[in-house]
Design an enzyme around this catalytic site. Structure first.
Site, PDB file in Angstrom:
ATOM      1  N   CYS A   1      20.760   6.608  14.507  1.00 25.66           N
ATOM      2  CA  CYS A   1      21.887   6.666  12.784  1.00 25.66           C
ATOM      3  C   CYS A   1      21.624   5.141  12.214  1.00 25.66           C
ATOM      4  O   CYS A   1      21.341   4.088  13.103  1.00 25.66           O
ATOM      5  CB  CYS A   1      23.588   6.415  13.291  1.00 25.66           C
TER       6      CYS A   1
ATOM      7  N   ARG B   1      15.447   5.653  11.330  1.00 29.47           N
ATOM      8  CA  ARG B   1      16.604   5.728  12.460  1.00 29.47           C
ATOM      9  C   ARG B   1      17.573   6.847  13.079  1.00 29.47           C
ATOM     10  O   ARG B   1      17.955   7.232  13.533  1.00 29.47           O
ATOM     11  CB  ARG B   1      18.082   4.497  12.272  1.00 29.47           C
TER      12      ARG B   1
ATOM     13  N   TRP C   1      21.728  10.536  13.660  1.00 26.46           N
ATOM     14  CA  TRP C   1      20.777  11.900  14.435  1.00 26.46           C
ATOM     15  C   TRP C   1      22.083  11.982  15.867  1.00 26.46           C
ATOM     16  O   TRP C   1      22.367  10.817  16.483  1.00 26.46           O
ATOM     17  CB  TRP C   1      19.956  10.335  15.174  1.00 26.46           C
TER      18      TRP C   1
ATOM     19  N   ASN D   1      27.795   4.620  14.049  1.00 26.51           N
ATOM     20  CA  ASN D   1      26.549   4.536  14.476  1.00 26.51           C
ATOM     21  C   ASN D   1      26.697   4.064  16.192  1.00 26.51           C
ATOM     22  O   ASN D   1      27.118   3.094  16.291  1.00 26.51           O
ATOM     23  CB  ASN D   1      25.457   3.561  14.581  1.00 26.51           C
ATOM     24  N   GLY D   2      26.949   5.015  17.439  1.00 27.21           N
ATOM     25  CA  GLY D   2      26.557   4.676  18.282  1.00 27.21           C
ATOM     26  C   GLY D   2      27.822   5.790  19.251  1.00 27.21           C
ATOM     27  O   GLY D   2      27.827   7.475  18.718  1.00 27.21           O
TER      28      GLY D   2
ATOM     29  N   GLU E   1       0.316   8.004  28.143  1.00 28.48           N
ATOM     30  CA  GLU E   1       1.316   7.476  26.691  1.00 28.48           C
ATOM     31  C   GLU E   1       0.559   8.793  26.204  1.00 28.48           C
ATOM     32  O   GLU E   1       0.697   8.959  24.527  1.00 28.48           O
ATOM     33  CB  GLU E   1       0.261   6.162  26.844  1.00 28.48           C
TER      34      GLU E   1
ATOM     35  N   LYS F   1       2.221  10.992  22.970  1.00 33.00           N
ATOM     36  CA  LYS F   1       2.305  10.670  21.554  1.00 33.00           C
ATOM     37  C   LYS F   1       2.312  12.509  20.824  1.00 33.00           C
ATOM     38  O   LYS F   1       2.540  12.551  20.200  1.00 33.00           O
ATOM     39  CB  LYS F   1       0.571   9.990  21.080  1.00 33.00           C
TER      40      LYS F   1
ATOM     41  N   GLU G   1       5.130  14.902  21.577  1.00 31.91           N
ATOM     42  CA  GLU G   1       6.705  14.142  20.476  1.00 31.91           C
ATOM     43  C   GLU G   1       6.346  14.033  18.984  1.00 31.91           C
ATOM     44  O   GLU G   1       7.391  15.002  17.958  1.00 31.91           O
ATOM     45  CB  GLU G   1       6.584  12.602  20.656  1.00 31.91           C
TER      46      GLU G   1
ATOM     47  N   HIS H   1      -3.663  18.400  43.600  1.00 34.04           N
ATOM     48  CA  HIS H   1      -2.316  18.594  44.323  1.00 34.04           C
ATOM     49  C   HIS H   1      -0.876  19.532  43.750  1.00 34.04           C
ATOM     50  O   HIS H   1      -0.292  19.470  44.378  1.00 34.04           O
ATOM     51  CB  HIS H   1      -1.619  17.309  44.452  1.00 34.04           C
TER      52      HIS H   1
ATOM     53  N   LYS I   1      13.516   6.675  15.816  1.00 27.79           N
ATOM     54  CA  LYS I   1      13.092   5.214  16.200  1.00 27.79           C
ATOM     55  C   LYS I   1      13.840   4.179  17.080  1.00 27.79           C
ATOM     56  O   LYS I   1      12.783   2.947  17.694  1.00 27.79           O
ATOM     57  CB  LYS I   1      12.116   4.185  14.533  1.00 27.79           C
TER      58      LYS I   1
END
Ligand code: F6R
Length: 634
Positions: free
Chosen positions: A2, A27, A80, A106-107, A509, A513, A516, A532, A629
């Site tokens: 946010c 954000r 968000w 925000n939070g 990674e 990538k 997402e 396995h 982000k």
């Protein structure tokens, strides 16, 4: 997550609010809104106007273009969602029942359920599913009481009311509040969520992050926890939670020229991939100049006396930053001989290992604001401080791209990776900067503990100095190759990434990538684990990306890749070119380098591969769905 932006001054603010939100959109971007006070008759009775919209900021900005909103003070928010679906009703700002108070937050307000029960008793009906809506109602009640007690409807009364409400809120949050009866006041406060004040000429700002201030002012002051500020067109008053006035000198924004310009790139992510050679070169110039002796090979600002005491290391991080930590963990153990464990910060906090003596705790976060990582670091500090035993002291270090963040303020030792601002939600150049910082630490520990000979230290340092040029060649080569290959994977549903040793974190990674930004399910595995279980997934529809780098596990990875090929999987290699690489259906070649430095290179084709698949699918590469982000909620 946010973004909050707020302005007070003497000019119309609605377009400033939209511009500010645009710079904070990374954000959160599932809905957005602004509130301004139209001071109709220039008396103290303005009218609160609110516009909100679901989806990207563009929706809100076209509403505002069609129907401009007047006012010299305003608050704005890009969301968000945490509590309640991302729709117009749940978008901020939220109002009280009288429509006089508007709040953005925000939070997370942890005790909002309990507080909403109190409101219900007073006959107040909540109209949204958010945890934020209780705040304007609580402020409204406080003001009602203050006015009944004879206080005037002025900015001090608003400040007092917000202070009283903050005292009952629990959680981590930042807020901005306006009241239609005080068009010359804006009140903001912070409790463990980022908020900075900006000082302009005859106008003042408040934002979740400094990029929102670019172009408006260079002078800023981060709020500290429990602080509250009253902004008026004449200036800013800052108070602690006991109501004591605070005086601190503001700082000047640096490196603004790096801010959000896509240049000729289609997306920020691609631009940021292309910036990696520069990131590496700047890092090397700053921390690894050739003139440093082998007994002190890195110019890090960390006292040798701290490092000398260290017997083991624990690394706390989330997501991509944890993958950088895993590369670091491998280097620190295998090259420098320091026992190192890497934790998910979100798990560490609730299941920490027993305290170990003489331990260095390293937090890694590009944003420096990730709530889980900060909470884990705070918890570790608290439990170590409470032992009062010097062996268990809290030795700590932060690795971040944002020294002006909570990391920078709360940690005594911080390595600034200096990658420049990263706008694409998928981390790329900051991952490189984080890994490089672990190479620096590894060199430092290896030489301090005399684990490696001066020649080995020099060899690794020199290999690192070659990385910028190698990166630049790789990016050029693999940008076009991955673009050409992208169409082959548009219908793909699952991809397996294999790596071993120091390249296992790169397999993780690569998978992160891909999932997402392209929404293709992807899984990273240590190549030896394939047989396995995951091998059961393989057929001609499940491509396998294999990181096969000459070194300790080269032959092993090649045989693991053969096992995948035998199950008809399309095999994509990230490897050197040679007879062995003929087994790959597609090959991203990398130069022959020492295995130690290979992760700095092998990650690049994987970034480009993910980017081009997502771009080919026409997806929003820079702002993938459901992500943000900066993850400031736990
Ligand atoms: C992935 C990504 C996230 C972050 C994670 C931690 O591309 O960016 O996985 O790495 O949310 O963020 P920071 O590094 O800000 O702590």
């Amino acid at each position: 997550m946010c973004g909050i932006f707020a302005v007070i001054g003497s000019r119309e603010v609605s377009s400033l609010l939209i511009d500010g939100l645009r710079k904070l959109e990374y954000r959160g971007y599932d809905s957005a809104g602004i509130a301004t006070i139209d001071n109709l008759n220039n008396d103290q009775n303005g009218q609160l106007n609110v516009t909100k919209s679901k989806g990207k900021l563009i929706n809100l900005s076209s509403l505002i273009k069609k129907k401009p909103q007047k006012g010299h003070v305003g608050i704005a928010h890009t969301r968000w969602a945490t509590h309640g679906k991302p729709n117009e009703r749940n978008a901020h700002p939220h109002l009280d029942s009288s429509g006089q108070f508007a709040v953005v937050q925000n939070g997370i307000i942890e005790n909002y359920r309990e507080l909403s029960k109190r409101l219900k008793v007073k006959g107040i009906k909540l109209t949204t599913e958010t945890d934020t809506e209780i705040i304007p109602h609580l402020i409204g009640l406080e003001i009602e009481e203050s006015l009944a007690n004879g206080l005037s409807p002025n900015e001090q009364t608003l400040l007092l009311a917000v202070q009283k409400v903050l005292a009952v809120l629990e959680g981590t949050y930042a807020i901005a509040v306006i009241w239609s009866r005080t068009p010359n006041a804006l009140v903001v406060a912070r409790e463990q969520a980022p908020l900075v004040l900006g000082f302009g000429e005859g106008e003042f700002f408040c934002a979740s992050d400094t990029p929102a201030l670019v172009g408006l002012t260079r002078t800023f002051l981060p709020l500290r926890d429990h602080e509250i500020a009253l902004l008026t067109p004449l200036g800013i008053e800052l108070y602690d939670d006991d109501g004591n006035r605070q005086h601190r000198a503001p700082s000047l924004l640096k490196g603004m020229e790096l801010f959000a310009d896509k240049r000729n790139f289609r997306h920020f992510m691609l631009k940021e991939i292309y910036e990696q050679p520069e990131t590496a070169q700047l890092w090397i110039d700053r921390f690894l100049p050739v003139e440093l002796p082998s007994h002190n090979p890195v110019a890090f600002p960390i006292s040798k006396s701290i490092l000398e005491q260290i017997e083991q290391i624990q690394i706390l991080a989330c997501g991509t930053s944890r993958h950088a930590g895993m590369v670091g963990g491998h280097l620190l153990e295998q090259f420098a001989g320091v026992p190192t464990k890497v934790y998910f910060a979100s798990e560490f906090r609730y299941a920490p290992p027993p305290l170990s003596p003489n331990t260095l705790t390293i937090g890694v976060s590009q944003s420096g604001e990730t709530a889980d990582t900060l909470a884990a670091l705070r918890m570790e500090k608290e439990r170590r401080d409470s032992t009062k035993d010097a062996n268990f002291s809290f030795h700590h270090l932060g690795i971040t791209n944002r020294v002006d963040s909570s990391f920078g303020r709360e940690l005594d030792n911080v390595i600034d990776i200096g990658s420049g601002i990263e706008i694409g939600v998928a981390a790329t150049k900051t991952f490189l900067g984080q890994m490089l910082s672990f190479y620096g630490l590894t060199l430092q520990f290896a030489s301090l503990r005399q684990k490696r000979s001066p020649q080995e230290i020099l060899d690794l340092s020199n290999d690192l100095r070659l990385i910028p040029k190698q990166l630049s060649d790789l990016i050029k080569k693999h940008d076009s190759l991955s673009k050409d290959l992208a169409h082959l994977f548009v219908e793909t549903k699952d991809v397996i990434f294999l790596g071993r040793g120091i390249n296992y974190p790169i397999a993780l990674e690569g998978a992160l990538k891909l999932k997402e930004i392209s929404y293709i399910h992807a899984q990273g595995y240590p190549a030896g684990e394939l047989k396995h279980g995951p091998i059961a997934l393989l057929d001609q529809h499940v491509p396998v990306v294999s990181l096969a780098v000459p070194g300790v596990v080269y032959e092993k990875v090649l045989s693991n890749s053969q096992e995948a090929k035998a199950r008809d999987a399309r095999l994509i290699g990230v490897s050197i070119s040679g007879p062995e690489s003929e087994m790959f259906d597609e090959l991203f070649t990398i130069p022959k380098v020492s295995e130690w430095v290979s992760p700095l290179l092998t990650v690049v084709p994987l970034q480009l591969f993910s980017y081009h698949i997502a771009a080919h699918k026409g997806l929003d590469v820079d702002q993938p769905r459901n992500l943000a982000k900066c993850v400031t909620v736990e």
